[in-house]
Write a protein that holds these residues in place. Structure first.
Motif, PDB file in Angstrom:
ATOM      1  N   TYR A 124       4.477  -1.438   7.844  1.00 21.11           N
ATOM      2  CA  TYR A 124       3.194  -1.039   8.392  1.00 21.11           C
ATOM      3  C   TYR A 124       2.279  -0.796   7.271  1.00 21.11           C
ATOM      4  O   TYR A 124       1.311  -1.053   6.935  1.00 21.11           O
ATOM      5  CB  TYR A 124       3.451   0.107   9.563  1.00 21.11           C
ATOM      6  CG  TYR A 124       1.997   0.336   9.988  1.00 21.11           C
ATOM      7  CD1 TYR A 124       1.083  -0.344  10.661  1.00 21.11           C
ATOM      8  CD2 TYR A 124       1.446   1.719   9.420  1.00 21.11           C
ATOM      9  CE1 TYR A 124      -0.279   0.160  11.135  1.00 21.11           C
ATOM     10  CE2 TYR A 124       0.091   2.125   9.749  1.00 21.11           C
ATOM     11  CZ  TYR A 124      -0.887   1.308  10.591  1.00 21.11           C
ATOM     12  OH  TYR A 124      -2.022   1.892  11.143  1.00 21.11           O
TER      13      TYR A 124
ATOM     14  N   ILE B 104       2.506  -9.186  16.358  1.00 19.07           N
ATOM     15  CA  ILE B 104       1.947  -8.935  15.188  1.00 19.07           C
ATOM     16  C   ILE B 104       2.247  -9.759  14.044  1.00 19.07           C
ATOM     17  O   ILE B 104       1.231  -9.883  13.204  1.00 19.07           O
ATOM     18  CB  ILE B 104       2.496  -7.318  14.689  1.00 19.07           C
ATOM     19  CG1 ILE B 104       2.184  -6.336  16.003  1.00 19.07           C
ATOM     20  CG2 ILE B 104       2.401  -6.749  13.493  1.00 19.07           C
ATOM     21  CD1 ILE B 104       2.920  -5.205  15.769  1.00 19.07           C
TER      22      ILE B 104
ATOM     23  N   SER C  74       0.638  -2.270  16.626  1.00 19.48           N
ATOM     24  CA  SER C  74       1.415  -1.602  15.643  1.00 19.48           C
ATOM     25  C   SER C  74       1.698  -0.175  16.016  1.00 19.48           C
ATOM     26  O   SER C  74       2.590   0.331  16.029  1.00 19.48           O
ATOM     27  CB  SER C  74       0.560  -1.516  14.192  1.00 19.48           C
ATOM     28  OG  SER C  74       0.682  -2.872  13.726  1.00 19.48           O
TER      29      SER C  74
END
Length: 457
Positions: free
Chosen positions: A271, A331, A374
């Protein structure tokens, strides 16, 4: 229930979840409204108005060489805004571990959220008084408001595992982002009407900007009432109660605890990398548009508004996709699109607003969804009763460590003299981030954190 669990568990309404579906939905609706409240700060204040205005105030106060001297330190007036943002992030990094640990150990997230939110809202509202040569006041208010924003968002995010069941977190997180982008677009429209027509309202340009800045603070404060009325604090395990240590000691303790959950740490690293790319694209897009593509300020502001509007639809659409394909795959798909956006941006012809708008539309469609998913995916990887503590690390990845992307962008421009090469250099963040995320076995990571594994993740 084991003997250890029975000894530490609280009565109904404890850390494991809300009392029932109706109460949970009520809290979720209240939770959405904090995004609705605070997003206007990011959109109207940080993205559009404050940077150019604070720079103009600093230049008005500068000496003949273009320097201001806060605390006797010579600072080029054009750098004041960037330095103030950096200082605010340093302050947030110091405070977030302290606040996160206090929230988890006392179970009082809501009062801390209120304190952070209203500190930020008050500082933003006070920007109305930022006129003349008051650059020091502007820098101080920016540092306070930006640090408060980061701390409040950390606490706000920490509520997500408590108000949403595992299978509904993707949708809940996406709706929160959609609420935020809706308010950001609405207030930006109102502010642009006031700013562009300031003469007809009997206002100077400076007065119009200061009203726009202050209105974001008022909006933030008013709508924060809704989540504070609907969210509720949970109990904490008896072993978790007690005073917190210093911020850095607590941060070290959090990172040490994360070492016992290496898969959670692996996701956080992924991330950090791809979100750095996202944040850098957003912060540098206007520079690329003006300096490389030769686009005017009106085009750039309209493009920001387009991003806000389409981000609502994008967040909701990607939330639905996650229910079918899982958050991780969705994602990863968004990161492929981000990479294609940068490639298209590299070849974008100069002086062509239409193509720039198309690029802004593509950014809007993936921006909200990639951020929302996320957040919800990370919420599954957080051990029970450590929500605020872990989300402080998550927020620091989002805020406190976001200097890597701008550094790469700046170095690429310095070495090549080309903003096209600079924007193209950001592809590396999405490629590496995708590889790191693809290697995280998220189902195993959820189970390792001691949480129930959703059917789709």
């Amino acid at each position: 229930m084991t003997a250890e669990t029975a000894d530490t568990a609280e009565p109904a309404g404890g850390a494991t979840g809300p009392d029932g579906p109706a109460e949970r939905r009520r809290e979720q609706r209240g939770w959405y409204f904090y995004d609705f409240a605070c997003s206007v700060y990011s959109t109207s204040v940080i993205t559009v108005f404050l940077g150019p205005y604070l720079t103009s105030v600093a230049k008005a106060a500068a000496d003949a060489d273009g320097f201001v001297h806060p605390l006797g330190i010579p600072v080029r007036a054009g750098s004041l805004f960037a330095y103030s943002v950096s200082a605010s992030l340093v302050l947030a990094v110091v405070l977030m571990p302290i606040v996160g640990a206090a929230a988890d150990r006392t179970g009082r997230k809501k009062p801390l959220l209120a304190a952070a939110a209203y500190t930020g809202a008050a500082a933003t509202t006070a920007m109305f008084f930022l006129d003349g040569h008051r650059y020091l006041l502007g820098a101080f208010l920016l540092i306070v408001a930006n640090a408060a924003t980061a701390i409040a968002m950390m606490l706000y995010n920490a509520f997500l595992p408590q108000i949403a069941e595992p299978d509904e977190r993707d949708a809940v997180s996406s709706r929160g982002w959609a609420f935020g982008y809706t308010s950001g677009a609405l207030v930006l429209v109102l502010n642009l009407i006031l700013y562009s027509g300031h003469d007809s309202f009997g206002l100077s340009e400076s007065e119009a900007v200061r009203i726009c800045l202050a209105s974001a603070g008022v909006w933030w404060g008013v709508f924060t009432v809704v989540p504070l009325l609907r969210l509720r604090d949970r109990g904490v395990p008896r072993a978790g109660r007690g005073a917190t240590g210093s911020g850095w000691r607590q941060l070290r303790a959090t990172l040490s605890d994360m070492r016992r959950h290496p898969l959670t740490l692996s996701f956080l690293l992924a991330y950090l990398v791809y979100n750095d790319g996202v944040q850098t694209v957003i912060s540098q897009a206007s520079v690329y548009g003006s300096e490389e593509l030769g686009l005017g300020q009106t085009t750039l502001i309209t493009a920001v508004l387009l991003v806000q509007v389409l981000a609502v639809a994008g967040a909701l659409a990607m939330g639905r996709m996650a229910r079918v394909y899982g958050a991780k795959r969705t994602i990863l798909g968004s990161l492929v699109i981000w990479t294609l956006i940068l490639v298209a941006g590299y070849f974008l012809p100069a002086g062509s607003p239409v193509f720039f708008y198309l690029l802004a539309a593509a950014i809007g469609l993936v921006l909200g969804g990639s951020q929302a998913l996320s957040r919800s995916l990370f919420s599954h990887l957080v051990p029970r009763d450590k929500e605020a503590e872990y989300f402080s690390a998550y927020e620091m990845s989002d805020r406190g460590l976001s200097w890597l992307g701008p550094l790469v962008f700046g170095l690429a421009y310095q070495l090549t003299g080309s903003y096209r090469d600079a924007i193209g250099s950001l592809v590396i963040f999405f490629v590496i981030g995708s590889v790191l995320l693809a290697r995280v076995p998220v189902r195993q990571a959820v189970a390792a954190a001691g949480n129930p594994v959703p059917e789709r993740i």
